[in-house]
Design a protein around this motif. Structure first.
Motif, short mmCIF file in Angstrom:
data_model
loop_
_atom_site.label_atom_id
_atom_site.label_comp_id
_atom_site.label_asym_id
_atom_site.label_seq_id
_atom_site.Cartn_x
_atom_site.Cartn_y
_atom_site.Cartn_z
N ARG A 149 -3.63 10.35 -10.55
CA ARG A 149 -3.82 10.69 -11.34
C ARG A 149 -2.16 10.82 -12.21
NH1 ARG A 149 -7.90 13.54 -12.95
NH2 ARG A 149 -7.57 15.62 -11.84
N ARG A 150 -1.55 11.82 -11.63
CA ARG A 150 -0.03 11.32 -12.46
C ARG A 150 0.63 10.02 -11.97
NH1 ARG A 150 3.41 16.83 -11.02
NH2 ARG A 150 5.99 15.50 -11.55
N MET A 151 0.48 9.30 -10.76
CA MET A 151 0.38 8.26 -9.94
C MET A 151 0.08 7.16 -9.74
SD MET A 151 4.45 8.55 -9.75
CE MET A 151 5.67 9.81 -10.57
N PRO A 152 -0.57 6.32 -10.82
CA PRO A 152 -1.41 5.87 -10.82
C PRO A 152 -0.88 4.62 -9.60
CG PRO A 152 -0.89 5.58 -12.45
CD PRO A 152 -0.36 6.12 -12.07
N LEU A 153 -0.07 4.44 -9.16
CA LEU A 153 0.43 3.20 -8.22
C LEU A 153 -0.25 3.80 -6.41
CD1 LEU A 153 4.46 3.74 -7.69
CD2 LEU A 153 2.85 5.32 -7.61
N VAL A 154 -0.76 5.44 -6.10
CA VAL A 154 -0.73 5.64 -5.04
C VAL A 154 -1.75 4.69 -4.60
CG1 VAL A 154 -1.20 7.71 -3.34
CG2 VAL A 154 0.76 7.25 -4.98
N ASP A 155 -2.23 4.87 -3.49
CA ASP A 155 -3.86 3.78 -3.12
C ASP A 155 -4.25 4.67 -2.38
OD1 ASP A 155 -2.86 1.01 -4.03
OD2 ASP A 155 -1.25 1.78 -2.78
N LEU A 156 -3.71 5.89 -1.23
CA LEU A 156 -3.99 6.68 -0.85
C LEU A 156 -3.60 7.99 -0.81
CD1 LEU A 156 -3.94 4.33 2.40
CD2 LEU A 156 -6.37 4.63 1.66
N VAL A 157 -4.77 9.10 -0.67
CA VAL A 157 -4.36 10.24 -0.09
C VAL A 157 -4.99 11.08 0.89
CG1 VAL A 157 -4.52 12.34 -1.57
CG2 VAL A 157 -4.21 10.93 -2.80
N VAL A 158 -4.08 11.28 1.85
CA VAL A 158 -4.76 12.27 3.07
C VAL A 158 -4.05 13.08 3.42
CG1 VAL A 158 -3.35 10.09 4.67
CG2 VAL A 158 -5.69 11.64 5.59
N LYS B 47 0.71 -1.10 -0.07
CA LYS B 47 0.18 -0.19 0.13
C LYS B 47 0.79 1.09 0.23
CE LYS B 47 -4.15 -1.18 1.94
NZ LYS B 47 -4.66 -2.40 1.69
N ILE B 48 0.38 2.07 -0.99
CA ILE B 48 1.61 3.40 -0.79
C ILE B 48 0.34 4.52 -0.85
CG2 ILE B 48 2.65 4.50 -1.88
CD1 ILE B 48 3.38 2.63 -3.19
N GLY B 49 0.87 4.98 0.43
CA GLY B 49 -0.26 6.12 1.09
C GLY B 49 0.98 8.10 1.22
N VAL B 50 -0.11 8.46 0.16
CA VAL B 50 0.42 10.01 0.67
C VAL B 50 -0.65 11.39 1.41
CG1 VAL B 50 1.33 12.12 -0.85
CG2 VAL B 50 1.13 10.03 -1.73
N ALA B 51 0.48 11.77 2.64
CA ALA B 51 -0.62 12.45 3.38
C ALA B 51 0.33 14.01 3.20
CB ALA B 51 0.41 11.88 4.77
N GLY B 52 -0.03 14.33 4.46
CA GLY B 52 0.69 15.91 4.28
C GLY B 52 0.52 17.33 3.44
N CYS B 53 1.03 17.96 3.14
CA CYS B 53 0.42 19.61 2.36
C CYS B 53 0.02 19.35 0.96
CB CYS B 53 1.09 20.49 3.22
SG CYS B 53 0.82 20.99 4.31
N VAL B 54 1.04 18.35 -0.07
CA VAL B 54 1.02 18.12 -0.90
C VAL B 54 -0.20 17.16 -1.19
CG1 VAL B 54 2.10 17.46 -3.07
CG2 VAL B 54 3.07 17.81 -1.42
N ALA B 55 -0.28 16.32 -0.82
CA ALA B 55 -1.92 15.95 -0.74
C ALA B 55 -3.28 16.48 -0.72
CB ALA B 55 -1.85 14.41 0.54
N GLN B 56 -2.64 17.36 0.44
CA GLN B 56 -4.08 18.56 0.70
C GLN B 56 -4.28 19.15 -0.48
OE1 GLN B 56 -6.01 18.59 3.05
NE2 GLN B 56 -7.37 20.38 2.23
N ALA B 57 -2.78 20.26 -1.49
CA ALA B 57 -2.56 20.43 -2.34
C ALA B 57 -3.81 20.33 -3.97
CB ALA B 57 -1.53 21.50 -2.82
N GLU B 58 -3.26 18.47 -4.11
CA GLU B 58 -3.07 18.48 -4.87
C GLU B 58 -4.14 16.43 -5.27
OE1 GLU B 58 0.60 17.80 -7.86
OE2 GLU B 58 0.22 19.59 -7.26
N GLY B 59 -4.54 16.84 -4.33
CA GLY B 59 -5.41 15.81 -4.13
C GLY B 59 -5.36 14.59 -5.45
N GLU B 60 -6.68 14.57 -6.30
CA GLU B 60 -6.80 13.26 -7.13
C GLU B 60 -5.22 13.36 -8.16
OE1 GLU B 60 -10.21 14.01 -9.19
OE2 GLU B 60 -11.44 13.33 -6.84
N GLU B 61 -4.55 14.10 -7.93
CA GLU B 61 -4.02 15.07 -8.92
C GLU B 61 -2.63 13.89 -8.85
OE1 GLU B 61 -4.08 16.41 -12.01
OE2 GLU B 61 -1.77 15.92 -12.22
N ILE B 62 -3.14 13.60 -7.78
CA ILE B 62 -1.30 12.69 -7.31
C ILE B 62 -1.72 11.51 -8.04
CG2 ILE B 62 -0.27 11.47 -4.98
CD1 ILE B 62 -1.32 14.13 -3.77
#
Ligand code: 5AD
Ligand code: SF4
Length: 443
Positions: free
Chosen positions: A101-110, A84-99
């Motif tokens: 879209r750009r990196m489909p290996l990401v499972d979670l954005v919080v 499982k790959i998750g992205v947290a923090g302020c880039v997650a907040q600012a970019e949301g779904e874009e992350i």
């Protein structure tokens, strides 16, 4: 009771933290929340069942680092699709779904306001992308801080978000409006930390000195909170970061005079020494007002070590503006300071303003950093011969050596074969190195 026949499977969590101290604190809290789900922390990314990248959006490079780290995770994910790959923090907040879209290996954005829901997200019981600003207090939904002995110095978030809207800064958008945690929760968390062996607490907030809350007798300001914390037996040292000059109240300045546990160190970003640029940055104070404030703080606590943040090459900055910054630095004399080249952040008021030539900005950054390095050296050399308190945080690489922080937050290496981590000792400083001091145990 645990079911011996069927113990919960231990899974491994690797967390990488980018950026500020608030993120370090958030990563610890996310680790605690995931601990309740059977995850233990690992230092080895290759062994992890889940990789969580806790990101920073303050400057461009921070987001670039995230994307290149995600790129490097591709082979690991290809080998083990259940990772499982998750992205947290302020880039997650600012970019949301874009992350995703750009990196489909990401499972979670919080985002930073929803990480108490991370366990539910991992269980598939909450959406995989969560970046809203819920009205509930996330701290209410996180587990109690872990009942193990802790390192002697800890962070404690008391305030989040920012209402200042400096023209260059993403924080008001990624962390949201200013929210102060209530007094009783903060005192409870502080007491809990002290019971676990913590002797030094750094209070955290994007605009920490703007903290206010309902106390036992009306509205409390940040100085009052520090006074209450100083009454906790065993809490020997209190620090706080980061502050805005306009929120340095009289009571907080007085606390620096009155409270021995409040360490003689203050990080007070000014960003520029030019009134024109300060106005363009929407900092809401002048250079002279900052200098007067420094005088009042030094009158309360003459030995205080001051540090700051600077941005060079802000749109419209002229040679004269830059000279004004150098003059302010010369006048104050900082213990150390962070200086950054301006980085346009999408969504901020300054984003579309014409940029200063890159080579000119680089040259100014070098000049400013040279002056700040000289001041740092002078401040460190001024410690030689002094007797200071040092809280040991870890053993050094050499046998019998301990590393700790002085009252002024310098790292100090001390020969102390009989000492333990968590000892607060008196040390005589004997030498200044590039980024640390060397001391001997004082009799
Ligand atoms: N460009 C460069 N530096 C920035 N900072 C915040 N936003 C920017 C930006 N857009 C710096 C400020 C702040 C510190 C945390 O980061 O100096 O105080
Ligand atoms: Fe950003 Fe600090 Fe300004 Fe708030 S006060 S907008 S966090 S630089």
């Amino acid at each position: 009771m645990t079911d011996q026949a069927n113990p919960p499977a231990v899974k491994k969590l690797f967390i990488k933290t980018y950026g500020c101290q608030m993120n370090v604190y958030d990563s610890q809290r996310m680790a605690e929340a995931m601990g309740a789900e059977g995850y233990v922390l690992t230092e080895d990314q290759a062994q992890a069942d889940m990789v969580l990248l806790n990101t920073c959006h303050i400057r461009e490079k921070a987001a670039e680092k995230l994307y290149s780290d995600l790129g490097r995770l591709k082979p690991l994910k290809a080998e083990r699709p259940d990772l499982k790959i998750g992205v947290a923090g302020c880039v997650a907040q600012a970019e949301g779904e874009e992350i995703v879209r750009r990196m489909p290996l990401v499972d979670l954005v919080v985002g930073p306001q929803t990480y108490h829901r991370l366990p539910a997200m991992v269980r598939g019981e909450a959406p995989a992308i969560l970046t809203d600003f819920p009205s509930e207090d996330k701290f209410d939904h996180l587990p109690q801080r872990r009942a193990t002995r802790r390192a002697p110095a800890a962070f404690l978030t008391v305030q989040e978000g920012c209402d200042k809207f400096c023209a260059f800064c993403v924080v008001p958008y990624t962390r949201g409006a200013e929210v102060s945690r209530p007094v009783d929760r903060i005192l409870r968390e502080a007491r809990d930390l002290v019971e676990r062996g913590v002797r030094e607490i750094t209070l955290l907030g994007q605009n920490v000195n703007g903290w206010h809350g309902a106390g036992t007798d009306g509205d409390w300001g940040f100085g009052r909170l520090i006074r209450a914390l100083a009454r906790i037996p065993g809490l020997d040292r209190i620090r706080y970061t980061t502050s805005h000059p306009n929120d340095m109240s009289d009571d907080l300045i007085d606390a620096h005079r009155d409270i021995p546990q409040l360490m003689p160190y203050l990080h007070l970003p000014v960003q520029s020494g030019s009134d024109r640029i300060l106005r363009a940055m929407n900092r809401k104070h002048t250079a002279a007002e900052y200098l007067r404030l420094i005088d009042r703080i030094r009158a309360a606590r003459p030995d205080i070590l001051l540090t700051s943040d600077f941005i060079v090459g802000f749109p419209g900055e002229t040679d004269q503006d830059h000279a004004d910054t150098l003059r302010l630095v010369a006048e104050v004399g900082f213990g150390t300071a962070f200086s950054f080249k301006y980085s346009p952040r999408p969504g901020t008021p300054a984003y579309d303003r014409p940029e200063v030539d890159g080579a000119v900005a680089d040259q100014r950054l070098q000049e400013l950093q040279a002056l700040l390095t000289k001041q740092q050296k002078a401040a460190q050399e001024g410690m030689v011969g002094r007797r200071l308190g040092v809280l040991f945080e870890k053993p050094g690489r050499q046998a019998g050596q301990m590393i700790g922080k002085s009252d002024y937050l310098h790292s100090v290496f001390v020969e102390a074969p009989d000492a333990q981590v968590g000892d607060l000792v008196q040390v005589r400083i004997v030498e200044s190195a590039s980024n640390s001091l060397r001391g001997e145990l004082a009799a």
